[in-house]
Design an enzyme around this catalytic site. Structure first.
Site, PDB file in Angstrom:
ATOM      1  N   CYS A  42       0.816  -1.215   0.000  1.00 33.30           N
ATOM      2  CA  CYS A  42       0.000   0.000   0.000  1.00 33.30           C
ATOM      3  C   CYS A  42       0.849   1.265   0.000  1.00 33.30           C
ATOM      4  CB  CYS A  42      -0.933   0.000   1.204  1.00 33.30           C
ATOM      5  SG  CYS A  42      -1.944   1.490   1.328  1.00 33.30           S
ATOM      6  N   LYS A  50      -0.210   5.428  -5.839  1.00 34.95           N
ATOM      7  CA  LYS A  50      -1.247   5.460  -6.878  1.00 34.95           C
ATOM      8  C   LYS A  50      -2.085   6.719  -6.785  1.00 34.95           C
ATOM      9  CE  LYS A  50      -4.914   4.118  -5.696  1.00 34.95           C
ATOM     10  NZ  LYS A  50      -5.606   2.871  -5.596  1.00 34.95           N
ATOM     11  N   TYR A 176      -9.854  -2.639  -9.914  1.00 32.86           N
ATOM     12  CA  TYR A 176      -9.443  -1.338  -9.386  1.00 32.86           C
ATOM     13  C   TYR A 176      -8.195  -0.804 -10.100  1.00 32.86           C
ATOM     14  CZ  TYR A 176     -12.085  -1.915  -4.918  1.00 32.86           C
ATOM     15  OH  TYR A 176     -13.038  -2.067  -3.939  1.00 32.86           O
ATOM     16  N   GLU A 180      -7.910   2.466 -12.544  1.00 28.40           N
ATOM     17  CA  GLU A 180      -7.214   3.627 -12.004  1.00 28.40           C
ATOM     18  C   GLU A 180      -6.026   4.025 -12.874  1.00 28.40           C
ATOM     19  OE1 GLU A 180      -8.325   2.992  -7.283  1.00 28.40           O
ATOM     20  OE2 GLU A 180      -6.560   2.001  -8.109  1.00 28.40           O
ATOM     21  N   HIS A 436     -25.666  22.992   1.791  1.00 29.99           N
ATOM     22  CA  HIS A 436     -25.908  23.612   0.485  1.00 29.99           C
ATOM     23  C   HIS A 436     -24.941  24.764   0.232  1.00 29.99           C
ATOM     24  CE1 HIS A 436     -28.313  24.659  -3.008  1.00 29.99           C
ATOM     25  NE2 HIS A 436     -28.257  25.933  -2.623  1.00 29.99           N
TER      26      HIS A 436
END
Length: 452
Positions: A42, A50, A176, A180, A436
């Protein structure tokens, strides 16, 4: 019997480091062995670098869209070498952080390849260590199909260290990583084709998400070729590559990147010296407490092939540490309602059941959908549209699934995951006042189902 360590962890990836650190904090004597990367896949060749590359690719959109807000920009120039050098510097910094985390928590860090000798022994660099418990957290490794010429292709380890940005890229796969990196290369200006042997990528995701992303990627000029696969790869005299597809077509490229899955990293681990069993897919078989068929040996993370996500490995590592050394705090990992994101351009965020899975599981569902142009893009030429979707159990009003394709999808879905984990109903969503103006408020303003 007296052991050198209460816990010997093989693999200093996310799960292994988490288990080691917390076990040590609970008073255990802990060692961690790592032969490659502190922080594991990772941190070094996965999610972290990544996403840094995704950020880099997204700047192309930012520069183009800025004109609609009054910014006059001269021609932007991209330098791949600068991006990679800065990425490497950041990863080195993170490696240092992982090292400090381990050492400062009292863990013995051993850098080298560890091999299991027997149920309670591990050997590293010719020295043997005994341990009451051994935890395997060695993760996965990229799998490249052995088609003729496969040695000319690269996988998800090498892609982070390319010396130059290829002008023409073929990305092979439908998960994935494939989606990506196809977005990254395309966003950085490479002529990019994504080849997938199936009908549509991202199998297992909500079908509306898959179709919507297909449309958005096509708008960006990404060449999507489904029902396509490579039969052979040939290197040409000029160094370029030629891919011959199974249907006979020939595609030229400067880089062929395989993102066709990962295998458990069990190479030379010494499992033959134990009674540890593998399942039919080749992953280590464990019970609910991550114990293998050899009671003193446990395994977590990608090597057990459950949910192959970094936060899941972290949770599993924590569970192991608590069960062994802080049992009063132990709780099983809950694999339901795990949120995830795909950092394609645009992003995907999802938690819970897809519409298709909910129906397969026997639910009668109401589906709420909204598709719109994000406010940020209303003063630009961009044709990108966002998708937001809720899958609701009509019997209980409980929200079973939440899905997004659009900017910051991962950030939005993390908060919604808490609500779904807590059992939120559609009424809870309806009674929540929106923020909002945001895209996220759409989730609390959808009132009419598109199907039920």
């Amino acid at each position: 019997m007296t052991y050198d360590f209460d816990l010997f962890v093989i693999g200093a990836g996310s799960g292994g480091v988490r288990a080691a650190r917390f076990a040590a904090s609970y008073g255990a004597r802990v060692a961690v062995a790592e032969s490659r990367y502190l922080g594991g896949t990772c941190v070094n060749v996965g999610c972290v670098p990544k996403k840094l590359l995704v950020y880099g690719a997204h700047f192309a959109d930012d520069f183009e869209q800025a004109q609609g807000f009054g910014w006059s920009l001269e021609q932007a120039n991209f330098n791949w070498g600068t991006l990679i050098a800065n990425k490497n510097r950041e990863i080195d910094r993170l490696n240092g952080i992982y090292r400090n985390l381990l050492v400062n928590s009292g863990v013995t860090l051993l850098e080298g390849h560890a091999r299991i000798v027997d149920d309670h022994s591990v050997e590293l660099d010719g020295k043997r260590y005994s341990a009451k418990n051994i935890l395997i957290a060695t993760g996965g490794w990229p799998h490249i199909p052995e088609v003729p010429g496969h040695e000319h292709a690269i996988g998800s380890n090498e892609v982070f260290f390319l010396e130059q940005l290829p002008k023409r890229v073929l990305v092979i796969g439908g998960g994935y990583i494939a989606v990506e990196f196809a977005s990254i290369f395309n966003g950085l200006g490479a002529k990019t084709s994504l080849l997938y042997r199936g009908e549509l990528f991202l199998r297992g995701f909500d079908n509306a998400v898959r179709v919507h992303l297909q449309e958005e990627l096509s708008k960006r000029g990404l060449d999507l070729q489904f029902n396509s696969d490579i039969a052979r790869i040939d290197k040409q005299a000029d160094g370029s590559l030629q891919a011959t597809l199974k249907d006979g077509r020939v595609l030229d490229a400067d880089c062929i990147f395989y993102a066709t899955g990962r295998r458990p990293m069990l190479d030379n681990l010494g499992l033959e010296n134990t009674q540890v069993e593998l399942d039919e897919r080749g992953y280590i078989h464990v019970d609910e407490q991550y114990q293998t068929s050899t009671p003193s040996i446990l395994a977590i993370g990608d090597v057990i092939g459950r949910v192959q996500l970094t936060p899941v490995a972290l949770a599993e590592g924590m569970a192991v540490a608590k069960r062994l050394f802080k049992p009063e705090q132990y709780r099983k990992v809950d694999y339901q309602m795990i949120p995830t994101a795909v950092f394609s351009l645009p992003n995907i965020g999802t938690v819970g059941l897809s519409e298709e899975q909910a129906k397969k599981d026997g639910y009668s569902v109401s589906v709420f959908e909204s598709r719109f142009k994000p406010m940020k893009l209303t003063m630009t030429e961009s044709q990108e549209r966002t998708l937001m979707k809720l899958v609701v159990d009509t019997a209980t009003d409980r929200v079973l699934g939440c899905h997004i394709v659009g900017p910051e999808a991962g950030e939005i879905v993390q908060g919604l995951a808490v609500a779904l984990k807590a059992g939120a109903t559609k009424q809870h969503f309806d009674e929540t006042i929106g923020v909002h103006p945001t895209a996220a408020e759409e989730f609390v303003t959808m009132r009419t189902p598109v199907s039920s």
